[in-house]
Design a protein around this motif. Sequence first.
Motif, PDB file in Angstrom:
ATOM      1  N   VAL A   4       0.827  -1.208   0.000  1.00 40.84           N
ATOM      2  CA  VAL A   4       0.000   0.000   0.000  1.00 40.84           C
ATOM      3  C   VAL A   4       0.862   1.259   0.000  1.00 40.84           C
ATOM      4  O   VAL A   4       1.795   1.384   0.795  1.00 40.84           O
ATOM      5  CB  VAL A   4      -0.903   0.074   1.264  1.00 40.84           C
ATOM      6  CG1 VAL A   4      -1.958   1.171   1.105  1.00 40.84           C
ATOM      7  CG2 VAL A   4      -1.575  -1.248   1.562  1.00 40.84           C
ATOM      8  N   ALA A  16      -5.093   6.908   7.177  1.00 38.96           N
ATOM      9  CA  ALA A  16      -5.022   5.679   6.384  1.00 38.96           C
ATOM     10  C   ALA A  16      -3.709   4.943   6.670  1.00 38.96           C
ATOM     11  O   ALA A  16      -3.695   3.714   6.877  1.00 38.96           O
ATOM     12  CB  ALA A  16      -5.149   6.007   4.894  1.00 38.96           C
ATOM     13  N   VAL A  20      -3.165   1.149   8.230  1.00 35.58           N
ATOM     14  CA  VAL A  20      -2.417   0.062   7.569  1.00 35.58           C
ATOM     15  C   VAL A  20      -1.397  -0.531   8.548  1.00 35.58           C
ATOM     16  O   VAL A  20      -1.287  -1.762   8.697  1.00 35.58           O
ATOM     17  CB  VAL A  20      -1.708   0.565   6.286  1.00 35.58           C
ATOM     18  CG1 VAL A  20      -0.878  -0.555   5.663  1.00 35.58           C
ATOM     19  CG2 VAL A  20      -2.720   1.090   5.273  1.00 35.58           C
ATOM     20  N   VAL A  27       3.739   0.481   4.972  1.00 41.06           N
ATOM     21  CA  VAL A  27       3.038   1.505   4.189  1.00 41.06           C
ATOM     22  C   VAL A  27       3.958   2.707   3.995  1.00 41.06           C
ATOM     23  O   VAL A  27       4.745   3.040   4.868  1.00 41.06           O
ATOM     24  CB  VAL A  27       1.714   1.921   4.868  1.00 41.06           C
ATOM     25  CG1 VAL A  27       1.936   2.536   6.236  1.00 41.06           C
ATOM     26  CG2 VAL A  27       0.901   2.878   3.997  1.00 41.06           C
ATOM     27  N   VAL A 311      -8.889   0.970   4.164  1.00 38.93           N
ATOM     28  CA  VAL A 311      -7.791   0.108   4.633  1.00 38.93           C
ATOM     29  C   VAL A 311      -8.308  -1.288   4.988  1.00 38.93           C
ATOM     30  O   VAL A 311      -7.664  -2.296   4.682  1.00 38.93           O
ATOM     31  CB  VAL A 311      -7.057   0.780   5.822  1.00 38.93           C
ATOM     32  CG1 VAL A 311      -6.089  -0.191   6.492  1.00 38.93           C
ATOM     33  CG2 VAL A 311      -6.319   2.019   5.334  1.00 38.93           C
ATOM     34  N   ASP A 315      -6.863  -4.537   3.159  1.00 45.82           N
ATOM     35  CA  ASP A 315      -6.263  -5.598   3.988  1.00 45.82           C
ATOM     36  C   ASP A 315      -6.884  -6.955   3.661  1.00 45.82           C
ATOM     37  O   ASP A 315      -6.175  -7.952   3.485  1.00 45.82           O
ATOM     38  CB  ASP A 315      -6.470  -5.250   5.469  1.00 45.82           C
ATOM     39  CG  ASP A 315      -5.822  -6.266   6.376  1.00 45.82           C
ATOM     40  OD1 ASP A 315      -4.595  -6.466   6.250  1.00 45.82           O
ATOM     41  OD2 ASP A 315      -6.535  -6.894   7.189  1.00 45.82           O
TER      42      ASP A 315
END
Length: 401
Positions: A4, A16, A20, A27, A311, A315
Amino acid sequence: MGDVVVVGAGPVGLTAALAVRALGRPVTVVEAGAMDRIRPGSRAIFLHRATLQILERIQPGLGHELSSHGLGWSTKRTLYRGREVFRRTYPPPSPNALPAATSLPQIVTERVLHAACIDAGVEFIWNSEVTKATASPTGVRIESGAGVIADARYVIAADGARSAVRESAGLHLEGPRTSNAFVIVDTAEDPAEPLPLERVFHYEHPAVGFRNVLFVPFAGHWRVDLQCNADDDPDAFSGVDGVRQWLPKVMPAKYAERVTWVSTYVFRQAIANSFVDATRRILLTGEAAHVFAPFGARGLNSGVADAFVAVKAIDAALDVDPSAAEQLINQFAQSRRAAAERNRAASSTALTHLVASAPSTRLIRRAAAALAPVMPSAGRWLDAAPYGPPLGAPDSDGMQY
Ligand SMILES: Cc1cc2nc3c(=O)[nH]c(=O)nc-3n(C[C@H](O)[C@H](O)[C@H](O)COP(=O)(O)OP(=O)(O)OC[C@H]3O[C@@H](n4cnc5c(N)ncnc54)[C@H](O)[C@@H]3O)c2cc1C
């Protein structure tokens, strides 16, 4: 290729990235600005409990930390042509519970979220303006004028209202713009002699030519919104000199000398035609996905919800086959677009009431003000209407914004 990449280190991108990391994945955040940039003005000053709760779910303690930097106002008042038509004082919040809301400058929210990101191990690439996002069925390449920045399986676009990622993905915002301008002023509180902590709305304030004026306290400051008439030249009310003409008529004169930010807005009520690109690899969040007038505070609050739901979808999508992954991402896009429609409808209701371009709206407001002394529900309605309908029940993702 990373899992991501988030584009934009505004409050939504930072949320965000934290979400993550909370799920144990690496991330990277790519941001056009510098790490030590100072973004002007207070902007989103109202974080609702629903938002603090999401942040608590992402990182226990974070909602409480943000509220420790903010302030709560427990009294709200509404006046019509200088006469009070509504007043309510709430009991103080319980000491260890999240407050109903907290008011603080957006820059402080960003500072707290950024510090949490650093602690959580988020990687940052600063001074890197994304100009192009090229998606394929397996991932996204993002580039700047200087070349490739990163490749990722999913990109979260959190690069604000002018989102280059959104435009590069062939998506765009759709929706109207208001004709009335609003002048927004931040003025620093005088700690030696502070005003009472009250949110005060004036319908048709007699001291400023019967224009609407809203006062909201936030940590260290007051936000004052002046609603210009449709035929006003907003420049006459803006800038240091413009503000000196009217602010001393509605606040003690010293506040005109304590102004820290003045801005003039014509608000847009727009939503992206889709919250995901054709390959289901680029997800739009925050102002990259929607812009609302601030009445009802649905901008940042709903952006945090977008980030959380995006997210969760990514995921789950990372662990399943491509067709199930597409379905999960589509679900995000549909549910957050539906939420944006609800948020836009709510802020449009508030805006229509405030602008009152139909003579009947002004008439109803006047009638409610006349009735308020004998009919408390009329005063309650006048008090609530400038912020739109109250938050509804949580949706299927558990989100209220
Ligand atoms: C006057 C005003 C008052 C408001 N009041 C409220 C309120 O009380 N409550 C509320 O909830 N909301 C409010 N809002 C809305 C709120 O400010 C926004 O919803 C919020 O800033 C959106 O956050 P974001 O992270 O989506 O975007 P932004 O804060 O705009 O952040 C986007 C980030 O992306 C970066 N970026 C942009 N382009 C690129 C690129 N090409 N490449 C890399 N990085 C890029 C930017 O530098 C920035 O850091 C208000 C807005 C205004 C204007």
